[in-house]
Design a protein around this motif. Structure first.
Motif, PDB file in Angstrom:
ATOM      1  N   THR A 127      -0.562  14.928   4.616  1.00 44.00           N
ATOM      2  CA  THR A 127      -1.690  14.988   5.532  1.00 44.00           C
ATOM      3  C   THR A 127      -2.814  14.731   4.702  1.00 44.00           C
ATOM      4  OG1 THR A 127      -0.265  16.401   7.122  1.00 44.00           O
ATOM      5  CG2 THR A 127      -2.690  15.863   7.923  1.00 44.00           C
ATOM      6  N   LEU A 128      -2.990  16.116   3.705  1.00 53.79           N
ATOM      7  CA  LEU A 128      -4.160  15.884   2.887  1.00 53.79           C
ATOM      8  C   LEU A 128      -4.294  14.733   1.818  1.00 53.79           C
ATOM      9  CD1 LEU A 128      -3.769  19.537   1.224  1.00 53.79           C
ATOM     10  CD2 LEU A 128      -5.913  18.859   2.412  1.00 53.79           C
ATOM     11  N   MET A 129      -3.179  14.211   1.497  1.00 56.64           N
ATOM     12  CA  MET A 129      -3.249  13.097   0.676  1.00 56.64           C
ATOM     13  C   MET A 129      -4.089  11.826   1.393  1.00 56.64           C
ATOM     14  SD  MET A 129       0.608  12.901  -0.925  1.00 56.64           S
ATOM     15  CE  MET A 129       0.604  11.085  -1.514  1.00 56.64           C
ATOM     16  N   TYR A 130      -3.667  11.679   2.608  1.00 53.61           N
ATOM     17  CA  TYR A 130      -4.306  10.569   3.498  1.00 53.61           C
ATOM     18  C   TYR A 130      -5.695  10.959   3.872  1.00 53.61           C
ATOM     19  CZ  TYR A 130      -0.264   7.669   2.962  1.00 53.61           C
ATOM     20  OH  TYR A 130       0.824   6.944   2.473  1.00 53.61           O
ATOM     21  N   THR A 131      -5.998  12.033   4.299  1.00 52.90           N
ATOM     22  CA  THR A 131      -7.317  12.396   4.597  1.00 52.90           C
ATOM     23  C   THR A 131      -8.358  12.325   3.260  1.00 52.90           C
ATOM     24  OG1 THR A 131      -6.754  14.673   4.609  1.00 52.90           O
ATOM     25  CG2 THR A 131      -6.936  13.822   6.664  1.00 52.90           C
ATOM     26  N   ARG A 132      -7.923  12.660   2.206  1.00 53.05           N
ATOM     27  CA  ARG A 132      -8.634  12.696   0.865  1.00 53.05           C
ATOM     28  C   ARG A 132      -8.916  11.385   0.577  1.00 53.05           C
ATOM     29  NH1 ARG A 132      -9.034  18.230  -2.267  1.00 53.05           N
ATOM     30  NH2 ARG A 132      -9.360  16.812  -4.001  1.00 53.05           N
ATOM     31  N   HIS A 133      -7.815  10.586   0.655  1.00 55.53           N
ATOM     32  CA  HIS A 133      -7.716   9.068   0.004  1.00 55.53           C
ATOM     33  C   HIS A 133      -7.637   8.092   0.985  1.00 55.53           C
ATOM     34  CE1 HIS A 133      -7.591  10.697  -3.993  1.00 55.53           C
ATOM     35  NE2 HIS A 133      -6.936  11.705  -3.671  1.00 55.53           N
ATOM     36  N   GLU A 142       2.676   1.920   3.383  1.00 54.15           N
ATOM     37  CA  GLU A 142       3.814   0.884   3.593  1.00 54.15           C
ATOM     38  C   GLU A 142       5.079   1.360   2.824  1.00 54.15           C
ATOM     39  OE1 GLU A 142       1.407  -3.197   4.478  1.00 54.15           O
ATOM     40  OE2 GLU A 142       2.011  -2.817   2.505  1.00 54.15           O
ATOM     41  N   PHE A 143       4.754   1.738   1.349  1.00 55.90           N
ATOM     42  CA  PHE A 143       5.796   2.060   0.626  1.00 55.90           C
ATOM     43  C   PHE A 143       6.463   3.353   0.936  1.00 55.90           C
ATOM     44  CE2 PHE A 143       6.880   4.780  -3.232  1.00 55.90           C
ATOM     45  CZ  PHE A 143       7.450   4.013  -3.976  1.00 55.90           C
ATOM     46  N   MET A 144       5.505   4.549   1.586  1.00 57.06           N
ATOM     47  CA  MET A 144       6.182   5.595   1.920  1.00 57.06           C
ATOM     48  C   MET A 144       6.827   5.436   3.477  1.00 57.06           C
ATOM     49  SD  MET A 144       2.907   8.165   0.849  1.00 57.06           S
ATOM     50  CE  MET A 144       3.800   9.719   1.181  1.00 57.06           C
ATOM     51  N   LEU A 145       6.526   4.470   4.130  1.00 59.58           N
ATOM     52  CA  LEU A 145       7.310   4.387   5.320  1.00 59.58           C
ATOM     53  C   LEU A 145       8.603   3.451   4.932  1.00 59.58           C
ATOM     54  CD1 LEU A 145       4.616   3.125   7.709  1.00 59.58           C
ATOM     55  CD2 LEU A 145       5.944   5.298   7.820  1.00 59.58           C
ATOM     56  N   GLU A 152      -7.868   5.093   1.036  1.00 64.44           N
ATOM     57  CA  GLU A 152      -7.906   3.848   0.566  1.00 64.44           C
ATOM     58  C   GLU A 152      -6.395   3.770   0.476  1.00 64.44           C
ATOM     59  OE1 GLU A 152      -9.048   6.291  -1.394  1.00 64.44           O
ATOM     60  OE2 GLU A 152      -8.062   6.505  -3.129  1.00 64.44           O
ATOM     61  N   TYR A 153      -5.417   4.868   0.460  1.00 59.44           N
ATOM     62  CA  TYR A 153      -3.923   4.880   0.630  1.00 59.44           C
ATOM     63  C   TYR A 153      -3.529   3.859   1.555  1.00 59.44           C
ATOM     64  CZ  TYR A 153      -3.788   8.678  -2.767  1.00 59.44           C
ATOM     65  OH  TYR A 153      -3.597   9.432  -4.124  1.00 59.44           O
ATOM     66  N   THR A 207       0.838  -1.248  -0.113  1.00 59.05           N
ATOM     67  CA  THR A 207       0.108  -0.159  -0.220  1.00 59.05           C
ATOM     68  C   THR A 207       1.071   1.216  -0.108  1.00 59.05           C
ATOM     69  OG1 THR A 207      -0.244   0.115   2.493  1.00 59.05           O
ATOM     70  CG2 THR A 207      -1.831  -1.243   1.289  1.00 59.05           C
ATOM     71  N   PRO A 208       0.348   2.212  -0.517  1.00 58.28           N
ATOM     72  CA  PRO A 208       1.088   3.875  -0.591  1.00 58.28           C
ATOM     73  C   PRO A 208       1.764   3.956   0.967  1.00 58.28           C
ATOM     74  CG  PRO A 208      -0.955   4.036  -1.604  1.00 58.28           C
ATOM     75  CD  PRO A 208      -0.832   2.401  -1.067  1.00 58.28           C
TER      76      PRO A 208
END
Lengths: 276, 144
Positions: free
Chosen positions: B47-53, A5-8, B55-56, A2-3
């Protein structure tokens, strides 16, 4: 993966890259690129884009501290920067003239030689007196810094400015072709040729590499090879690593810094020779 | 030689013997400022990326484009600005990266100005030439 995990994973590799890069005056691409391509399966073009981000972040993060501690010799950096940026302008035309394969072989051998020389000089500094250098005198390139490990001020006189400019120009010209940042060539020429203490050399290299990378950053940005999923953890991780590394450098024993640099040189040398 | 390597090292700013000159203050301040602004933007973007998506956190879908050789959306200034205005996290991250990329260029420009101010003519010329070379390579890259 997942993004998240990838980013971590990218973040963790970037912290390490920032730490090593800031201490050795390199960009950290040597850690970021293999992590992305080999471990995370990212396309090489995005990995190289990430490496540019990592070089600029390392340089910016570490240089602020090195300037305040006088570890980075700014006047020397600016003179060598001139040679590098000029070299980079000509390097763009060099690609068609010399085959990259030959360049890689030549530089692979050159770096192995430099690594051996740095190793030899670690415990046996040159007994020869530094030759006088009117250019360095005229430009006031000599420097000094407080060494937190020795607990003493270290003063040094720069010599062979012409050699430093020549190698920096060459580094600028070939860095685009070889995919090697300038630090790998500039730190050795500063320590072996110009007689700059190794810590001042890596700090000064750190100060310079951001500018060299910024010159080519635009291309990667416009081609869309800088991706936010990679760039975000790289920027954050590198900053943490480089800020920590820049606080450590002054307190490290010079011999350790040299030995770490020799190891990296040998790795790059083997990479070049196998590619070439 | 050091007396005892096991002593606690002094603070890194123990060097009081040489005060910071104007150029050092200007440059380290600029580098810190650029990095800080970039960090704030990147953090805000993530922060915006993860709040808006949300599913990430669960779906690998969003990373698919990184594994293939293909046409990538170019990071043009207009697109980034439009994305930032639309509150897109990824565009905010890219703005942060752009600020980071501009920091070394600004550093060279500010050095040239400071050297001029201090009437250090040789270094004013050296840094101006570096700036010129940088701008030329940026223009060349834009045309590629």
């Amino acid at each position: 993966m997942t993004p998240l995990e990838f980013m971590l994973v990218t973040f963790a590799a970037s912290v390490l890259a920032g730490l090593v890069g800031s201490i050795l005056g390199l960009g950290g691409g040597i850690i970021v690129v293999p992590t992305l391509t080999l471990l995370l399966g990212v396309n090489i073009r995005f990995a190289i884009g990430a490496s540019i981000v990592s070089v600029i972040a390392t340089s910016t993060g570490a240089a602020a501290a090195y300037v305040r501690e006088h570890l980075a010799n700014m006047r020397l950096a600016m003179v060598l920067e001139l040679a590098t940026t000029a070299g980079a302008l000509f390097g763009a035309h060099l690609a068609g003239i010399i085959p990259a394969q030959w360049l890689q072989r030549i530089f692979g051998i050159l770096m192995a030689y430099v690594a051996v020389m740095m190793l030899v000089r670690t415990n046996r500094p040159s007994r020869m007196p530094a030759p006088p250098d009117p250019i360095a005198d005229r430009l006031r390139l000599h420097g000094g810094y407080y060494d937190a490990w020795q607990k003493a001020r270290v003063e040094y006189r720069v010599c062979r400015t012409w050699l430093g400019m020549l190698v920096s120009g060459l580094a600028g010209a070939v860095s685009g072709l070889l995919g090697v940042g300038g630090g790998v060539l500039k730190v050795p020429v500063m320590t072996l040729g110009m007689r700059v203490p190794v810590k001042a050399a890596t700090a000064t290299s750190n100060f310079m590499i951001g500018v060299t990378a910024a010159a080519s950053a635009g291309v990667y940005f416009l081609r869309g090879e800088v991706d936010p999923f990679i760039a975000a953890p790289v920027v954050l991780g590198i900053t943490i690593g480089a800020t920590t590394g820049s606080r450590l450098l002054g307190r490290l024993h010079s011999t350790w810094v040299r030995l770490m640099f020799v190891v990296i040189l040998l790795i790059v040398s083997v990479q070049m020779l196998t590619k070439g | 030689m050091p007396q005892n390597p096991h002593d606690h090292p002094p603070a890194p700013d123990a060097d009081q013997s040489v005060p910071l000159g104007r150029i050092e203050r200007v440059i380290s301040g600029l580098l810190r400022g650029g990095l800080l602004l970039s960090l704030v933007l990147v953090t805000l973007g993530v922060t915006l990326m993860y709040t808006r998506h949300p599913e990430y956190v669960s779906s690998p879908q969003a990373l698919a484009h990184l594994k293939v050789e293909g046409q990538n959306p170019p990071g043009t200034a207009g697109k980034i600005v439009a994305g930032v205005l639309a509150g897109q996290g990824r565009a905010v991250v890219m703005l942060g990266v752009f600020v980071l990329f501009m920091t070394p260029v600004l550093r060279v420009a500010m050095s040239a100005i400071t050297f001029l101010w201090e009437k250090d003519w040789i270094f004013a010329v050296i840094t101006s030439l570096v700036l010129a070379a940088l701008l030329i390579s940026l223009v060349i890259s834009y045309e590629l």
